[in-house]
Design an enzyme around this catalytic site. Structure first.
Site, short mmCIF file in Angstrom:
data_model
loop_
_atom_site.label_atom_id
_atom_site.label_comp_id
_atom_site.label_asym_id
_atom_site.label_seq_id
_atom_site.Cartn_x
_atom_site.Cartn_y
_atom_site.Cartn_z
N ASP A 298 95.35 -45.11 70.62
CA ASP A 298 94.07 -44.59 70.14
C ASP A 298 94.03 -44.83 68.63
O ASP A 298 95.05 -45.19 68.03
CB ASP A 298 93.95 -43.08 70.44
CG ASP A 298 92.64 -42.50 69.92
OD1 ASP A 298 91.57 -43.12 70.12
OD2 ASP A 298 92.67 -41.42 69.29
N SER A 299 92.86 -44.59 68.03
CA SER A 299 92.77 -44.72 66.58
C SER A 299 93.57 -43.63 65.87
O SER A 299 93.86 -43.76 64.69
CB SER A 299 91.31 -44.63 66.15
OG SER A 299 90.80 -43.35 66.48
N CYS B 187 91.10 -44.87 74.06
CA CYS B 187 90.14 -44.90 72.97
C CYS B 187 88.86 -45.57 73.45
O CYS B 187 88.85 -46.76 73.73
CB CYS B 187 90.73 -45.68 71.79
SG CYS B 187 89.59 -45.85 70.40
N GLU C 89 90.87 -34.93 63.17
CA GLU C 89 91.98 -35.52 62.40
C GLU C 89 92.41 -34.59 61.25
O GLU C 89 93.53 -34.67 60.77
CB GLU C 89 91.59 -36.90 61.86
CG GLU C 89 91.45 -37.96 62.94
CD GLU C 89 92.77 -38.44 63.56
OE1 GLU C 89 93.77 -38.50 62.85
OE2 GLU C 89 92.79 -38.73 64.78
N CYS D 233 84.70 -39.63 73.84
CA CYS D 233 85.63 -39.97 72.77
C CYS D 233 86.85 -39.11 73.03
O CYS D 233 86.70 -37.90 73.28
CB CYS D 233 85.02 -39.64 71.40
SG CYS D 233 86.21 -39.74 70.05
N THR D 234 88.01 -39.71 73.00
CA THR D 234 89.20 -38.95 73.41
C THR D 234 89.58 -37.85 72.40
O THR D 234 90.42 -37.02 72.69
CB THR D 234 90.40 -39.89 73.65
OG1 THR D 234 90.57 -40.73 72.49
CG2 THR D 234 90.14 -40.76 74.87
N HIS D 235 88.94 -37.86 71.22
CA HIS D 235 89.15 -36.75 70.28
C HIS D 235 88.41 -35.49 70.73
O HIS D 235 88.79 -34.38 70.39
CB HIS D 235 88.64 -37.11 68.89
CG HIS D 235 89.56 -37.99 68.08
ND1 HIS D 235 89.77 -39.31 68.37
CD2 HIS D 235 90.31 -37.71 66.99
CE1 HIS D 235 90.61 -39.83 67.48
NE2 HIS D 235 90.95 -38.87 66.63
N1 DGL Z 1 89.28 -41.40 69.99
C1 DGL Z 1 88.52 -42.59 69.87
C2 DGL Z 1 87.50 -42.77 70.92
O1 DGL Z 1 87.75 -42.38 72.06
C3 DGL Z 1 88.22 -43.13 68.51
C4 DGL Z 1 87.53 -42.27 67.53
C5 DGL Z 1 87.35 -42.99 66.20
O2 DGL Z 1 88.35 -43.47 65.66
O3 DGL Z 1 86.21 -43.07 65.69
O4 DGL Z 1 86.44 -43.32 70.70
#
Ligand code: DGL
Length: 277
Positions: free
Chosen positions: A12-13, A75, A154, A186-188
């Site tokens: 992931d990022s 991600c 983050e 988004c996985t966040h």
């Molecule tokens: N967690 C990521 C996603 O699922 C990336 C979020 C990001 O870096 O902008 O999109």
């Protein structure tokens, strides 16, 4: 022949993919994992898709060099560039997060009105719209980019007033659209599910693709005869391109005690990677 004892690679990022890692560890505790969080270049969402595509290729190459048996793209922003489809350069099986999330949302909706929240890159790519159309053409999808959510996660902020205010602003149009199911695209975002559920109200079902993706990982390993049959706990490695101490502290909060001994791997190709790390 690929051995079943090899690790599953995930990336992931930043910290968001840990929500998928958590689900994989819970479902498949005997599997070993190598997780890469590209924290030095996070967020991906506001970047040009071609740039994100390059990052995703670079990280997948790194995981392949670690001899993983399967790669999980944890991600949405990376997946939405479809980097793995056209290259033909990967023989390793690749599991992604968008289809599992869409399937779960379609199964959950009652009024056929689904919402999607994601990064700018994911929403602009319309990857979710295409995935939904492949399944059904009688379900409406209302999408909204929520770029600041990644910055809150983050920074380890999952409860502040500022976050609540931001969530209200982002989510109001989706409430007005009367969706009954919301995909956390988004996985966040599952790390913010408390505030998102509070703002949306209890009538709205939140869909995180983490569990559905873990189930998909299991199914692919079974198909390929790559399930690790040993009874011991799998090993877990976590690598970040950014600050080890931050990844360690926040990652442990989000993933739990399994997160230890974070490794640091800066990108020589990124001018500001060292400054950020
Ligand atoms: N967690 C990521 C996603 O699922 C990336 C979020 C990001 O870096 O902008 O999109």
């Amino acid at each position: 022949m690929v051995e079943a004892t090899r690790s599953i690679g995930m990336f992931d990022s930043g910290l968001g993919g840990l929500t998928v890692a958590r689900a994989v560890i819970d479902l498949l505790p005997h599997e070993s994992i190598v997780y890469f969080g590209d924290t030095a270049r996070c967020p991906y969402g506001p970047r040009d898709p071609e740039e994100v595509r390059g990052f995703a290729l670079e990280i997948t190459d790194l995981l392949v060099a670690e001899e993983v048996k399967l790669v999980v793209v944890a991600c949405n922003s990376a997946e939405s560039t479809a980097f793995y489809e056209s290259t033909g350069r990967y023989r390793v099986p690749i599991v992604t997060v968008i289809d599992p999330g869409v399937k779960a949302a379609v199964a959950a909706t009652r009024n056929k009105r689904i919402g999607l929240i994601g990064t700018i890159a994911t929403v602009a790519s319309r990857a979710y719209d295409r995935a939904l159309l492949r399944l059904r053409d009688d379900v409406v999808l209302e999408s909204r980019a929520c770029p600041a959510f990644v910055d809150f996660v983050e920074a380890g902020d999952t409860t502040s007033d500022d976050l609540l205010r931001t969530a209200r602003e982002y989510l109001e149009p989706l409430k007005e659209a009367e969706i009954d199911t919301l995909i956390l695209g988004c996985t966040h975002y599952p790390l913010l599910s408390g505030v998102i559920q509070y703002v949306m109200g209890e009538g709205v079902v939140l869909i995180s693709s983490a569990e559905a993706t873990a189930t998909e990982v299991y199914a692919r390993l079974l198909d390929l005869d790559l399930v690790n049959r040993s009874q011991g706990e799998g090993t877990r490695r976590f690598i970040t391109s950014g600050r080890q101490d931050l990844f360690d502290e926040l990652g442990r909060r989000f993933l739990g005690a399994e997160l230890e001994g974070v490794e640091h791997r800066p990108w020589p190709s990124v001018p500001n990677a060292r400054a950020a790390s």
